[in-house]
Design an enzyme around this catalytic site. Structure first.
Site, PDB file in Angstrom:
ATOM      1  CB  SER A  87      -2.258  -7.638  35.527  1.00  0.00           C
ATOM      2  OG  SER A  87      -2.368  -6.412  34.849  1.00  0.00           O
ATOM      3  CE  LYS A 141       1.611  -8.757  34.281  1.00  0.00           C
ATOM      4  NZ  LYS A 141       1.292  -7.454  34.325  1.00  0.00           N
ATOM      5  CG  HIS A 144      -2.971  -7.911  30.854  1.00  0.00           C
ATOM      6  ND1 HIS A 144      -4.198  -7.295  30.977  1.00  0.00           N
ATOM      7  CD2 HIS A 144      -2.109  -7.202  31.616  1.00  0.00           C
ATOM      8  CE1 HIS A 144      -4.068  -6.254  31.791  1.00  0.00           C
ATOM      9  NE2 HIS A 144      -2.824  -6.182  32.190  1.00  0.00           N
ATOM     10  CG  ASN A 145       2.064  -6.930  30.568  1.00  0.00           C
ATOM     11  OD1 ASN A 145       1.158  -6.480  31.261  1.00  0.00           O
ATOM     12  ND2 ASN A 145       3.145  -7.459  31.086  1.00  0.00           N
ATOM     13  CD  GLU A 148      -1.465  -2.313  30.911  1.00  0.00           C
ATOM     14  OE1 GLU A 148      -1.853  -1.564  31.827  1.00  0.00           O
ATOM     15  OE2 GLU A 148      -0.749  -3.313  31.098  1.00  0.00           O
TER      16      GLU A 148
END
Length: 158
Positions: A87, A141, A144-145, A148
């Site tokens: 990322s 990940k 995290h996405n 975000e």
């Protein structure tokens, strides 16, 4: 047709076997291709060219549910497999990404010097870590996405 750069000479080639032969053993091949069937196509193309201790790294935005069976399959193959979440976007390209590794400890220890060297740093500490077993890096990940994108949606709606 895929294009590869011969490691020692940085000469473009369309010959995958020549590319693999150009790498120092044990080889580490990092795939950054679209998630899904393309990862499996590349792994299949590499299968007959790799030797024990060679390592395929899936550094794309793979679904963690796809990473687990790939790691299980690699357990019986002559090569190893590990998945990592990467990322950073535009800033990561300039200053280093955050790297989330999922897989066995041996794979992490082998990759750690390289990944920590290229990762973003926070107060001198590399933003690269082992996050757990196969699939864990891609799972972290994905989370995290999600966070975000939720933040971006909230900002847009505010």
């Amino acid at each position: 047709m895929a294009r590869w750069a011969l490691a020692e000479r940085l000469v473009p080639t369309e010959d995958l076997a020549a590319f693999v032969r150009s790498l120092q053993r044990p080889r580490t091949i990092i795939l950054m291709v679209p998630a899904g069937p393309v990862v499996d196509q590349q792994r299949e193309a590499l299968r007959g060219l790799l030797e024990p201790r060679d390592l395929i790294v899936d550094a794309g935005n793979a679904n963690c549910a796809d990473t687990n069976p790939r790691a299980e399959e690699a357990a019986t193959a002559p090569h190893d497999f590990i998945g990592i979440g990467v990322s950073g976007g535009e800033q990561g390209a300039r200053h280093g990404p955050s790297i989330m590794v999922g897989g066995d400890r041996g794979g992490w220890l082998r990759l750690a010097p390289l990944l920590q060297a290229i990762a973003a740093k926070h107060k001198g500490t590399p933003c690269a870590a082992s996050t757990g077993p196969a699939g864990a890096g891609h799972f972290v990940k994905m989370v995290h996405n999600g966070v975000e994108y939720a933040d971006m949606q909230m900002i847009a709606e505010t």
